[in-house]
Design a protein around this motif. Structure first.
Motif, PDB file in Angstrom:
ATOM      1  N   THR A  28     -39.587  30.306  33.607  1.00 50.90           N
ATOM      2  CA  THR A  28     -38.304  30.074  32.934  1.00 50.90           C
ATOM      3  C   THR A  28     -38.449  30.182  31.428  1.00 50.90           C
ATOM      4  O   THR A  28     -37.636  30.833  30.744  1.00 50.90           O
ATOM      5  CB  THR A  28     -37.757  28.684  33.304  1.00 50.90           C
ATOM      6  N   ALA A  29     -39.482  29.566  30.885  1.00 48.33           N
ATOM      7  CA  ALA A  29     -39.701  29.600  29.442  1.00 48.33           C
ATOM      8  C   ALA A  29     -40.036  31.009  28.968  1.00 48.33           C
ATOM      9  O   ALA A  29     -39.571  31.449  27.908  1.00 48.33           O
ATOM     10  CB  ALA A  29     -40.818  28.635  29.058  1.00 48.33           C
ATOM     11  N   LEU A  30     -40.832  31.729  29.762  1.00 46.23           N
ATOM     12  CA  LEU A  30     -41.202  33.098  29.396  1.00 46.23           C
ATOM     13  C   LEU A  30     -39.975  34.010  29.397  1.00 46.23           C
ATOM     14  O   LEU A  30     -39.830  34.872  28.522  1.00 46.23           O
ATOM     15  CB  LEU A  30     -42.260  33.620  30.362  1.00 46.23           C
ATOM     16  N   ALA A  31     -39.079  33.814  30.357  1.00 43.14           N
ATOM     17  CA  ALA A  31     -37.851  34.605  30.403  1.00 43.14           C
ATOM     18  C   ALA A  31     -36.986  34.325  29.177  1.00 43.14           C
ATOM     19  O   ALA A  31     -36.377  35.243  28.603  1.00 43.14           O
ATOM     20  CB  ALA A  31     -37.073  34.291  31.682  1.00 43.14           C
ATOM     21  N   PHE A  32     -36.931  33.066  28.761  1.00 44.68           N
ATOM     22  CA  PHE A  32     -36.163  32.744  27.565  1.00 44.68           C
ATOM     23  C   PHE A  32     -36.795  33.386  26.333  1.00 44.68           C
ATOM     24  O   PHE A  32     -36.091  33.899  25.460  1.00 44.68           O
ATOM     25  CB  PHE A  32     -36.083  31.231  27.381  1.00 44.68           C
ATOM     26  N   ALA A  33     -38.124  33.362  26.261  1.00 46.10           N
ATOM     27  CA  ALA A  33     -38.816  33.988  25.133  1.00 46.10           C
ATOM     28  C   ALA A  33     -38.493  35.477  25.050  1.00 46.10           C
ATOM     29  O   ALA A  33     -38.336  36.026  23.951  1.00 46.10           O
ATOM     30  CB  ALA A  33     -40.321  33.775  25.264  1.00 46.10           C
ATOM     31  N   ALA A  34     -38.383  36.126  26.213  1.00 45.49           N
ATOM     32  CA  ALA A  34     -38.069  37.557  26.227  1.00 45.49           C
ATOM     33  C   ALA A  34     -36.655  37.824  25.718  1.00 45.49           C
ATOM     34  O   ALA A  34     -36.383  38.868  25.118  1.00 45.49           O
ATOM     35  CB  ALA A  34     -38.233  38.108  27.643  1.00 45.49           C
ATOM     36  N   SER A  35     -35.755  36.860  25.935  1.00 48.70           N
ATOM     37  CA  SER A  35     -34.369  37.031  25.509  1.00 48.70           C
ATOM     38  C   SER A  35     -34.139  36.618  24.065  1.00 48.70           C
ATOM     39  O   SER A  35     -33.119  36.954  23.467  1.00 48.70           O
ATOM     40  CB  SER A  35     -33.432  36.227  26.418  1.00 48.70           C
ATOM     41  N   GLN A  36     -35.083  35.860  23.504  1.00 45.67           N
ATOM     42  CA  GLN A  36     -34.970  35.377  22.125  1.00 45.67           C
ATOM     43  C   GLN A  36     -36.273  35.680  21.383  1.00 45.67           C
ATOM     44  O   GLN A  36     -37.175  34.844  21.326  1.00 45.67           O
ATOM     45  CB  GLN A  36     -34.702  33.867  22.118  1.00 45.67           C
ATOM     46  N   PRO A  37     -36.396  36.874  20.802  1.00 45.20           N
ATOM     47  CA  PRO A  37     -37.672  37.276  20.176  1.00 45.20           C
ATOM     48  C   PRO A  37     -38.157  36.327  19.090  1.00 45.20           C
ATOM     49  O   PRO A  37     -39.360  36.240  18.846  1.00 45.20           O
ATOM     50  CB  PRO A  37     -37.346  38.656  19.590  1.00 45.20           C
ATOM     51  N   GLN A  38     -37.255  35.627  18.428  1.00 43.89           N
ATOM     52  CA  GLN A  38     -37.673  34.711  17.362  1.00 43.89           C
ATOM     53  C   GLN A  38     -38.112  33.345  17.889  1.00 43.89           C
ATOM     54  O   GLN A  38     -38.593  32.512  17.125  1.00 43.89           O
ATOM     55  CB  GLN A  38     -36.529  34.512  16.358  1.00 43.89           C
ATOM     56  N   ALA A  39     -37.933  33.144  19.199  1.00 45.39           N
ATOM     57  CA  ALA A  39     -38.311  31.851  19.796  1.00 45.39           C
ATOM     58  C   ALA A  39     -39.814  31.815  19.998  1.00 45.39           C
ATOM     59  O   ALA A  39     -40.346  32.355  20.962  1.00 45.39           O
ATOM     60  CB  ALA A  39     -37.575  31.650  21.121  1.00 45.39           C
ATOM     61  N   VAL A  40     -40.515  31.172  19.118  1.00 49.21           N
ATOM     62  CA  VAL A  40     -41.972  31.128  19.131  1.00 49.21           C
ATOM     63  C   VAL A  40     -42.487  29.902  19.867  1.00 49.21           C
ATOM     64  O   VAL A  40     -43.558  29.919  20.455  1.00 49.21           O
ATOM     65  CB  VAL A  40     -42.501  31.174  17.678  1.00 49.21           C
ATOM     66  N   VAL A  41     -41.711  28.824  19.851  1.00 45.12           N
ATOM     67  CA  VAL A  41     -42.043  27.590  20.560  1.00 45.12           C
ATOM     68  C   VAL A  41     -40.869  27.228  21.454  1.00 45.12           C
ATOM     69  O   VAL A  41     -39.737  27.135  20.980  1.00 45.12           O
ATOM     70  CB  VAL A  41     -42.335  26.429  19.587  1.00 45.12           C
ATOM     71  N   ILE A  42     -41.171  27.023  22.750  1.00 43.64           N
ATOM     72  CA  ILE A  42     -40.118  26.719  23.719  1.00 43.64           C
ATOM     73  C   ILE A  42     -40.533  25.496  24.528  1.00 43.64           C
ATOM     74  O   ILE A  42     -41.615  25.469  25.124  1.00 43.64           O
ATOM     75  CB  ILE A  42     -39.866  27.911  24.663  1.00 43.64           C
ATOM     76  N   CYS A  43     -39.687  24.491  24.533  1.00 40.03           N
ATOM     77  CA  CYS A  43     -39.943  23.307  25.337  1.00 40.03           C
ATOM     78  C   CYS A  43     -38.711  22.986  26.173  1.00 40.03           C
ATOM     79  O   CYS A  43     -37.619  23.506  25.920  1.00 40.03           O
ATOM     80  CB  CYS A  43     -40.321  22.106  24.464  1.00 40.03           C
ATOM     81  N   GLY A  44     -38.901  22.144  27.189  1.00 39.03           N
ATOM     82  CA  GLY A  44     -37.807  21.744  28.064  1.00 39.03           C
ATOM     83  C   GLY A  44     -37.780  20.243  28.205  1.00 39.03           C
ATOM     84  O   GLY A  44     -38.214  19.513  27.315  1.00 39.03           O
ATOM     85  N   ARG A  45     -37.287  19.785  29.358  1.00 47.84           N
ATOM     86  CA  ARG A  45     -37.149  18.340  29.570  1.00 47.84           C
ATOM     87  C   ARG A  45     -38.459  17.754  30.066  1.00 47.84           C
ATOM     88  O   ARG A  45     -38.945  18.087  31.140  1.00 47.84           O
ATOM     89  CB  ARG A  45     -36.038  18.065  30.581  1.00 47.84           C
ATOM     90  N   ARG A  46     -39.027  16.894  29.268  1.00 44.27           N
ATOM     91  CA  ARG A  46     -40.180  16.101  29.693  1.00 44.27           C
ATOM     92  C   ARG A  46     -39.636  14.769  30.203  1.00 44.27           C
ATOM     93  O   ARG A  46     -38.807  14.150  29.566  1.00 44.27           O
ATOM     94  CB  ARG A  46     -41.131  15.861  28.527  1.00 44.27           C
ATOM     95  N   ARG A  47     -40.124  14.349  31.364  1.00 39.98           N
ATOM     96  CA  ARG A  47     -39.666  13.090  31.952  1.00 39.98           C
ATOM     97  C   ARG A  47     -40.859  12.164  32.191  1.00 39.98           C
ATOM     98  O   ARG A  47     -41.982  12.625  32.363  1.00 39.98           O
ATOM     99  CB  ARG A  47     -38.956  13.324  33.292  1.00 39.98           C
ATOM    100  N   GLU A  48     -40.572  10.880  32.216  1.00 41.83           N
ATOM    101  CA  GLU A  48     -41.581   9.917  32.607  1.00 41.83           C
ATOM    102  C   GLU A  48     -41.671   9.852  34.130  1.00 41.83           C
ATOM    103  O   GLU A  48     -40.649   9.837  34.826  1.00 41.83           O
ATOM    104  CB  GLU A  48     -41.258   8.532  32.058  1.00 41.83           C
ATOM    105  N   ARG A  49     -42.896   9.822  34.644  1.00 43.46           N
ATOM    106  CA  ARG A  49     -43.108   9.773  36.088  1.00 43.46           C
ATOM    107  C   ARG A  49     -42.636   8.434  36.682  1.00 43.46           C
ATOM    108  O   ARG A  49     -42.069   8.400  37.769  1.00 43.46           O
ATOM    109  CB  ARG A  49     -44.595   9.982  36.404  1.00 43.46           C
ATOM    110  N   PHE A  50     -42.858   7.356  35.932  1.00 37.26           N
ATOM    111  CA  PHE A  50     -42.481   6.028  36.426  1.00 37.26           C
ATOM    112  C   PHE A  50     -41.610   5.316  35.385  1.00 37.26           C
ATOM    113  O   PHE A  50     -42.044   4.330  34.761  1.00 37.26           O
ATOM    114  CB  PHE A  50     -43.740   5.195  36.716  1.00 37.26           C
ATOM    115  N   PRO A  51     -40.384   5.770  35.183  1.00 36.73           N
ATOM    116  CA  PRO A  51     -39.545   5.173  34.137  1.00 36.73           C
ATOM    117  C   PRO A  51     -39.175   3.722  34.395  1.00 36.73           C
ATOM    118  O   PRO A  51     -38.866   2.987  33.456  1.00 36.73           O
ATOM    119  CB  PRO A  51     -38.301   6.073  34.133  1.00 36.73           C
ATOM    120  N   ASP A  52     -39.194   3.313  35.663  1.00 38.94           N
ATOM    121  CA  ASP A  52     -38.809   1.937  35.978  1.00 38.94           C
ATOM    122  C   ASP A  52     -40.000   0.986  36.050  1.00 38.94           C
ATOM    123  O   ASP A  52     -39.838  -0.197  36.364  1.00 38.94           O
ATOM    124  CB  ASP A  52     -38.044   1.901  37.315  1.00 38.94           C
TER     125      ASP A  52
END
Length: 327
Positions: free
Chosen positions: A111-135
């Motif tokens: 998914t991130a690589l596909a976004f990079a291909a669509s946005q040549p200036q996107a050098v750093v791409i991150c998404g949603r990081r979640r906690e494994r045990f939020p509760d």
């Protein structure tokens, strides 16, 4: 994938050509196993940089098929130094940086690589990081909310991100001297070079903060204060005003309020009423953050101020700061 969807860690038969992964860790045990296993199906190579583990992490990583880079521990250790050691081994055009206590979503790299291909200036791409045990604790719950940053152009990423290798190398990689805040520092230098940092609406990683004690939360907040102070010292006078506001808030609320209350209280018993600024600030922040987060945001200014003062005290003494570890 919508950001509210659960993380998918099931294997996928679609390795992303031209992408290597750099994993850093120390004594992560089962978390490291989950991390490497989640990456193997997605990338060409997994490079694991170990920082003095004593729990068999090196042997485990090799058994899972990762290339292992043990750091020489006679030199001061930082996460930035570990990431740079991994980057030296990368052969692909992109690198997926991951902390060893994280597992990566099965579709993230593609998914991130596909976004990079669509946005040549996107050098750093991150998404949603979640906690494994939020509760598991209030601290984990607060950190999970902290990871939920806005989608779109961003100023910085965290420890997990897909990066364009040539662009990172062009600015000298991570600053190995930083004990915290190395990712925002890198992103600032990349942006000055014309690069873009993006947070996309996709599941990325499951993180295990494992913070169950107040003392751990305090140390983590103190480390943030140190990062604010050092970031301000390095880049605060530049147009970006890097972390100037964060450092200022830490000093005002974590040092200024109690100091004024102490002086005022010495002059008159009612002077300690200055401390009412804290609950009033909690009330002001509650509609936006929620009561729990508002309380810890205000309380967190105390350890943040400690981190700011610690940085400047060490700088005055010309003493290099050691790691501030919370787990």
């Amino acid at each position: 994938m919508p950001s509210s969807a659960p993380l998918d860690l099931s294997p996928r038969p679609h390795p992303c050509k031209g992408v290597d992964a750099v994993v850093i860790g120390r004594n992560e045990g089962a978390r490291l196993q989950a991390c490497i296993a989640s990456l193997i199906p997605q990338v060409d190579r997994v490079i694991y940089v170990d920082s003095g583990s004593t729990d068999g992490s090196v042997e485990l990583a090799r058994a899972l098929g990762a290339e292992v880079v043990p750091l020489e521990m006679t030199q001061p250790f930082t996460a930035a130094r570990a990431r740079n050691a991994g980057l030296e081994r990368v052969r692909g055009g992109y690198v997926q940086c991951v902390d060893g206590d994280c597992a990566v979503d099965a579709d993230w790299v593609a998914t991130a690589l596909a976004f990079a291909a669509s946005q040549p200036q996107a050098v750093v791409i991150c998404g949603r990081r979640r906690e494994r045990f939020p509760d598991a604790s209030v601290y984990n719950r607060l950190i999970d909310a902290e990871w939920n940053t806005p989608v779109g152009r961003a100023l910085a990423c965290g420890g997990d991100a897909l990066m364009q290798v040539a662009a990172v190398r062009a600015v000298g990689g991570f600053d190995a001297s930083l004990i915290a805040g190395e990712e925002p520092d890198l992103c600032l230098r990349l942006a000055r070079n014309g690069a873009e940092i993006w947070r996309i609406d996709a599941e990325m990683t499951l993180h295990d903060a494992a913070i169950t004690q107040f003392s751990q939360w305090w140390k983590r907040s103190r480390r943030a204060g140190h990062a604010f102070a050092e970031g301000t010292a390095r880049h605060g006078r530049a147009p970006e005003r890097h972390w100037v506001a964060e450092a200022r808030r830490a000093v005002i609320w974590g040092l200024g309020v109690p100091a004024v209350a102490l002086v005022a209280g010495a002059l008159h018993p009612l002077g300690v009423a200055v401390l009412l600024a804290w609950p009033l600030q909690v009330l002001r922040l509650t509609p936006r953050l929620g009561g729990e987060a508002a309380i810890f945001t205000v309380l967190g200014k105390l350890p943040e101020a400690q981190g700011v003062l610690g940085y400047w005290w060490g700088r005055l003494r010309r003493k290099r700061a050691g790691l501030i570890e919370y787990k």
